[in-house]
Enzyme design. Structure first.
Site, short mmCIF file in Angstrom:
data_model
loop_
_atom_site.label_atom_id
_atom_site.label_comp_id
_atom_site.label_asym_id
_atom_site.label_seq_id
_atom_site.Cartn_x
_atom_site.Cartn_y
_atom_site.Cartn_z
N HIS A 274 -9.59 1.11 4.87
CA HIS A 274 -8.34 1.35 5.60
C HIS A 274 -8.61 2.33 6.75
O HIS A 274 -9.42 3.25 6.61
CB HIS A 274 -7.28 1.91 4.65
CG HIS A 274 -5.91 1.89 5.26
ND1 HIS A 274 -5.52 2.80 6.20
CD2 HIS A 274 -4.87 1.03 5.08
CE1 HIS A 274 -4.27 2.51 6.58
NE2 HIS A 274 -3.86 1.44 5.92
N SER B 156 3.43 -1.92 10.50
CA SER B 156 4.87 -1.98 10.78
C SER B 156 5.51 -3.30 10.35
O SER B 156 6.38 -3.83 11.05
CB SER B 156 5.14 -1.71 12.27
OG SER B 156 4.77 -0.38 12.60
N ASN C 148 0.87 -1.18 0.00
CA ASN C 148 0.00 0.00 0.00
C ASN C 148 0.91 1.23 0.00
O ASN C 148 1.48 1.58 1.03
CB ASN C 148 -0.89 -0.03 1.26
CG ASN C 148 -1.75 1.21 1.38
OD1 ASN C 148 -1.80 2.05 0.47
ND2 ASN C 148 -2.44 1.34 2.51
N LYS D 150 0.08 4.22 -0.24
CA LYS D 150 -0.60 5.38 0.33
C LYS D 150 -0.39 6.60 -0.59
O LYS D 150 -0.32 6.42 -1.80
CB LYS D 150 -0.13 5.62 1.78
CG LYS D 150 -0.29 4.34 2.63
CD LYS D 150 -0.09 4.55 4.09
CE LYS D 150 -0.29 3.23 4.84
NZ LYS D 150 -0.17 3.38 6.28
N GLU E 29 -7.01 4.73 7.79
CA GLU E 29 -6.76 6.14 7.45
C GLU E 29 -7.95 6.75 6.70
O GLU E 29 -8.24 7.94 6.84
CB GLU E 29 -5.45 6.25 6.64
CG GLU E 29 -4.25 6.02 7.55
CD GLU E 29 -3.01 5.47 6.86
OE1 GLU E 29 -2.97 5.45 5.62
OE2 GLU E 29 -2.09 5.05 7.59
N GLU F 293 -5.21 -4.93 10.69
CA GLU F 293 -4.25 -3.85 10.88
C GLU F 293 -4.60 -3.08 12.15
O GLU F 293 -5.40 -2.13 12.10
CB GLU F 293 -4.30 -2.86 9.71
CG GLU F 293 -3.82 -3.41 8.39
CD GLU F 293 -3.27 -2.31 7.48
OE1 GLU F 293 -2.21 -2.54 6.89
OE2 GLU F 293 -3.88 -1.23 7.39
N GLY G 73 2.63 2.34 11.18
CA GLY G 73 3.63 3.41 11.13
C GLY G 73 4.31 3.71 12.45
O GLY G 73 4.94 4.75 12.61
P1 13P Z 1 3.02 0.59 7.77
O1 13P Z 1 3.52 -0.72 7.18
O2 13P Z 1 3.74 1.78 7.25
O3 13P Z 1 2.96 0.50 9.27
O4 13P Z 1 1.52 0.79 7.26
C1 13P Z 1 0.64 -0.28 7.38
C2 13P Z 1 -0.56 0.03 6.58
O5 13P Z 1 -1.35 0.89 6.92
C3 13P Z 1 -0.76 -0.72 5.32
O6 13P Z 1 -2.03 -0.54 4.81
#
Ligand code: 13P
Length: 250
Positions: free
Chosen positions: A98, A209, A10, A12, A100, A168, A174
């Site tokens: 997601h 992560s 992803n 982002k 976010e 997740e 992150g």
């Molecule tokens: P990270 O791997 O940067 O922690 O992000 C995870 C994520 O949100 C993948 O969709």
């Protein structure tokens, strides 16, 4: 029960034209030298890169996905993109729900369910994200919170091919912090149990992560069928390293 593994990158809101194309090309080179066996390899760039990246990956072992879609097929929805449009440019997967998007765009479980239906109607595989906040985990409510999220999407018509659940935990995204093996197994088992008999076939991946360092221990867990990778998917060597843990069978 053997479930085909899957590793999803992803990106982002990262990747300009040049850097995105380079990342995709590097990955294709690696995947053509050592073709993925027993797992699917997927990258989800931002919409602006869907088409140029598609031209790089279509016909190679690297599959294309997107990070969201609208519930409708077309119409007056400024700024949105439909599932059919994603299919047009070669997408086979779409990440939905997601945390976010839930946080920044107020997406609810009900909306996510509609998006899953739209994705399935268009022939896309939905990679649906669920996961609890730190506060919910500390209150001891992680399993019930995630169960409620998964139950709310269950009425969508799914098959083991067109649905992937990504666990997740928000507090692991992150942060460099990952749940313990027992915590991951516990939630994945809970999710699988909700699907009844079909559960044995549903792919449940872990995200939050994931790095080349953390991936090895996590993929050893029987319940984990792959990864949803954020930051570490922006580096082709690192992402490829993570994917290698899913290659073949342990
Ligand atoms: P990270 O791997 O940067 O922690 O992000 C995870 C994520 O949100 C993948 O969709």
């Amino acid at each position: 029960m053997h479930r085909r593994r899957i590793v999803v990158g992803n990106w982002k809101m990262n990747g300009r034209l040049t850097s995105g194309l380079t990342l995709a090309q590097d990955l294709v080179k690696k995947a053509e030298l050592n073709r993925p066996e027993g797992y699917d390899l997927v990258i989800c760039p931002p919409f602006t890169l869907s088409w140029p990246v598609s031209e790089v990956v279509v016909g190679t072992p690297v599959h294309l996905g997107a990070q969201d879609c609208h519930v409708d097929t077309h119409g007056a929805f400024t700024g949105d993109v439909s599932a059919a449009m994603l299919v047009d440019v070669g997408c086979r997967y779409v990440i939905l729900g997601h945390s976010e998007r839930r946080r920044d765009h107020g997406e609810t479980d009900a909306l996510v369910q509609k998006k899953i239906q739209a994705a399935h109607q268009a022939g896309l595989t939905a990679v649906v994200c669920v996961g609890e906040s730190r506060q919910v985990r500390d209150a001891g409510d992680a399993a019930s919170f995630v169960s409620a999220q998964v139950k709310s999407i269950m009425s969508a018509r799914f098959t083991p091919e067109n649905l992937v659940i990504a666990y997740e935990p928000i507090w692991a995204i992150g942060t460099g912090v990952t749940p313990s093996p027992d915590e991951i197994t516990d939630i994945h088992e809970t999710i699988r149990g909700l699907f009844g008999q079909a559960g044995a076939q549903v792919r449940i991946v872990y995200g939050g992560s994931v790095t080349p360092q953390s991936a090895e221990g996590i993929i050893r867990l029987d319940e984990v069928d792959g990864f949803l990778v954020g930051a570490a998917s922006l580096n082709s060597d690192g992402f490829w390293h993570i994917a290698q843990f899913c290659h073949g069978r342990w």
